[in-house]
Design an enzyme around this catalytic site. Structure first.
Site, PDB file in Angstrom:
ATOM      1  N   ASN A  11      58.846  49.430  46.216  1.00 55.56           N
ATOM      2  CA  ASN A  11      57.986  50.525  45.753  1.00 55.56           C
ATOM      3  C   ASN A  11      58.776  51.315  44.713  1.00 55.56           C
ATOM      4  O   ASN A  11      59.699  52.040  45.061  1.00 55.56           O
ATOM      5  CB  ASN A  11      57.625  51.408  46.959  1.00 55.56           C
ATOM      6  CG  ASN A  11      56.872  52.658  46.549  1.00 55.56           C
ATOM      7  OD1 ASN A  11      56.376  52.752  45.420  1.00 55.56           O
ATOM      8  ND2 ASN A  11      56.782  53.616  47.449  1.00 55.56           N
ATOM      9  N   LYS A  13      57.763  53.705  42.930  1.00 54.08           N
ATOM     10  CA  LYS A  13      57.301  55.101  42.857  1.00 54.08           C
ATOM     11  C   LYS A  13      57.129  55.517  41.391  1.00 54.08           C
ATOM     12  O   LYS A  13      56.731  54.702  40.569  1.00 54.08           O
ATOM     13  CB  LYS A  13      58.265  56.033  43.589  1.00 54.08           C
ATOM     14  CG  LYS A  13      58.648  55.525  44.971  1.00 54.08           C
ATOM     15  CD  LYS A  13      59.368  56.548  45.780  1.00 54.08           C
ATOM     16  CE  LYS A  13      59.866  55.928  47.060  1.00 54.08           C
ATOM     17  NZ  LYS A  13      60.260  56.897  48.057  1.00 54.08           N
ATOM     18  N   HIS A  99      51.021  55.808  51.774  1.00 53.66           N
ATOM     19  CA  HIS A  99      52.451  56.129  51.727  1.00 53.66           C
ATOM     20  C   HIS A  99      52.621  57.609  52.075  1.00 53.66           C
ATOM     21  O   HIS A  99      51.789  58.433  51.705  1.00 53.66           O
ATOM     22  CB  HIS A  99      53.012  55.826  50.326  1.00 53.66           C
ATOM     23  CG  HIS A  99      54.510  55.889  50.298  1.00 53.66           C
ATOM     24  ND1 HIS A  99      55.188  57.088  50.243  1.00 53.66           N
ATOM     25  CD2 HIS A  99      55.451  54.914  50.346  1.00 53.66           C
ATOM     26  CE1 HIS A  99      56.491  56.839  50.255  1.00 53.66           C
ATOM     27  NE2 HIS A  99      56.676  55.523  50.321  1.00 53.66           N
ATOM     28  N   GLU A 101      54.326  59.842  50.864  1.00 55.19           N
ATOM     29  CA  GLU A 101      54.314  60.755  49.702  1.00 55.19           C
ATOM     30  C   GLU A 101      52.876  61.019  49.247  1.00 55.19           C
ATOM     31  O   GLU A 101      52.569  62.093  48.738  1.00 55.19           O
ATOM     32  CB  GLU A 101      55.184  60.163  48.582  1.00 55.19           C
ATOM     33  CG  GLU A 101      56.666  60.276  48.939  1.00 55.19           C
ATOM     34  CD  GLU A 101      57.562  59.224  48.330  1.00 55.19           C
ATOM     35  OE1 GLU A 101      57.162  58.556  47.362  1.00 55.19           O
ATOM     36  OE2 GLU A 101      58.694  59.064  48.845  1.00 55.19           O
ATOM     37  N   GLU A 169      57.248  53.550  58.262  1.00 53.91           N
ATOM     38  CA  GLU A 169      58.246  54.271  57.477  1.00 53.91           C
ATOM     39  C   GLU A 169      58.425  55.675  58.040  1.00 53.91           C
ATOM     40  O   GLU A 169      57.633  56.577  57.728  1.00 53.91           O
ATOM     41  CB  GLU A 169      57.792  54.386  56.027  1.00 53.91           C
ATOM     42  CG  GLU A 169      57.577  53.063  55.340  1.00 53.91           C
ATOM     43  CD  GLU A 169      57.686  53.232  53.829  1.00 53.91           C
ATOM     44  OE1 GLU A 169      58.602  52.656  53.253  1.00 53.91           O
ATOM     45  OE2 GLU A 169      56.880  53.982  53.257  1.00 53.91           O
ATOM     46  N   GLY A 175      64.185  57.826  51.413  1.00 51.21           N
ATOM     47  CA  GLY A 175      64.931  58.427  50.299  1.00 51.21           C
ATOM     48  C   GLY A 175      66.041  59.359  50.741  1.00 51.21           C
ATOM     49  O   GLY A 175      66.586  60.108  49.937  1.00 51.21           O
ATOM     50  N   SER A 213      65.178  53.899  53.575  1.00 51.17           N
ATOM     51  CA  SER A 213      66.584  53.714  53.206  1.00 51.17           C
ATOM     52  C   SER A 213      67.112  52.305  53.527  1.00 51.17           C
ATOM     53  O   SER A 213      68.271  52.143  53.925  1.00 51.17           O
ATOM     54  CB  SER A 213      67.466  54.792  53.837  1.00 51.17           C
ATOM     55  OG  SER A 213      67.074  56.066  53.355  1.00 51.17           O
TER      56      SER A 213
END
Ligand code: PEP
Length: 251
Positions: A11, A13, A99, A101, A169, A175, A213
């Site tokens: 991904n 992003k 996701h 985010e 996730e 991240g 990560s």
């Protein structure tokens, strides 16, 4: 005996201008061609600006291209959004939905995500449905109910192992450099598997990816767990060498 071919998904992003993104996509396609047969499926999800050209530079290779999101509707007055049919039209094969985010930045609920997954299915795309608890939810001991609830609502009834992949996730591991422990990952993946098996005839065939990560140094251990059928990789998917090493961990 259940055979699930792993999927390693990158991904990107909101990263990569044109030159870097196309070099990354074509670098991966070249590595895949050099290697011949791979131990996993490979997917990269570039930003929307690069999707079409990324399909072009990876054509005929083992690298598939996916969008990072799609709208629930197939067309209409939705400024800035992309329809699943548009992704399919340019040759994308997958799309990420839900996701964390997107859930956090755009207020997307699991109900919204189910509609997006349905739209992806209608367009012939594989929906990669992302779920995961926040740090606060984990600290409250609510991880399994939160994740199970997201899986229950985000997956449409028509989901199958062919049109849907689940990505677990934990939000606190995305991240941050913090990876969930193997025990934590194993516990959640096994709970997701149980839920999939209880609801879908082919629930034992769905791929469940871990994301948070993942890097070359921890990929093999995570991918070795019983119900971990691949990885969704953010930061480490931005360098050909790092992403390739994760792909190679699928032995
Ligand atoms: C992600 O973006 O889905 C992700 C897991 O990111 P990272 O690998 O950088 O934690």
């Amino acid at each position: 005996m259940t055979q699930r071919r792993p999927l390693i998904a990158g991904n990107w992003k909101m990263n990569c201008l044109r030159a870097d993104g196309l070099a990354l996509a074509s670098g991966l396609a070249a590595k895949a061609a050099e290697k011949g047969s791979l131990g996993c499926d490979v997917l990269v999800c570039p930003p929307a600006t690069l999707l079409s050209e990324a399909v072009g530079v990876t054509k005929g290779s083992a690298v598939s291209i996916g969008g990072q999101d799609c709208h629930a509707a197939m067309s209409g007055a939705h400024t800035g959004d992309l329809a699943a049919t548009m992704l399919a039209d340019i040759g994308a094969e997958y799309v990420l939905v839900g996701h964390s985010e997107r859930r956090a930045d755009h207020g997307e609920s699991s109900t919204d995500i189910r509609k997006k997954a349905l739209s992806a299915h209608d367009a012939g795309l594989v929906a990669v449905v992302c779920v995961g608890e926040t740090e606060e939810e984990r600290d409250l001991g609510a991880t399994l109910p939160v994740v199970n609830g997201q899986v229950a609502v985000s997956l449409p009834d028509g989901a199958t192992a062919k049109n849907t992949v689940v990505a677990y996730e934990p939000v606190w591991a995305i991240g941050t450099g913090r990876t969930a422990s193997v025990e934590e990952v194993a516990e959640v993946h096994s709970a997701i598997r149980a839920e999939l098996v209880a609801r879908f005839d082919d629930g034992d065939q769905f791929r469940i990816l871990y994301g948070g990560s993942v890097k070359p140094s921890n990929a093999a251990e995570l991918l070795g767990l019983a119900d971990v059928d691949g990885a969704l990789v953010g930061g480490a998917s931005l360098k050909v060498e790092d992403f390739w090493q994760i792909i190679e961990s699928c032995a």
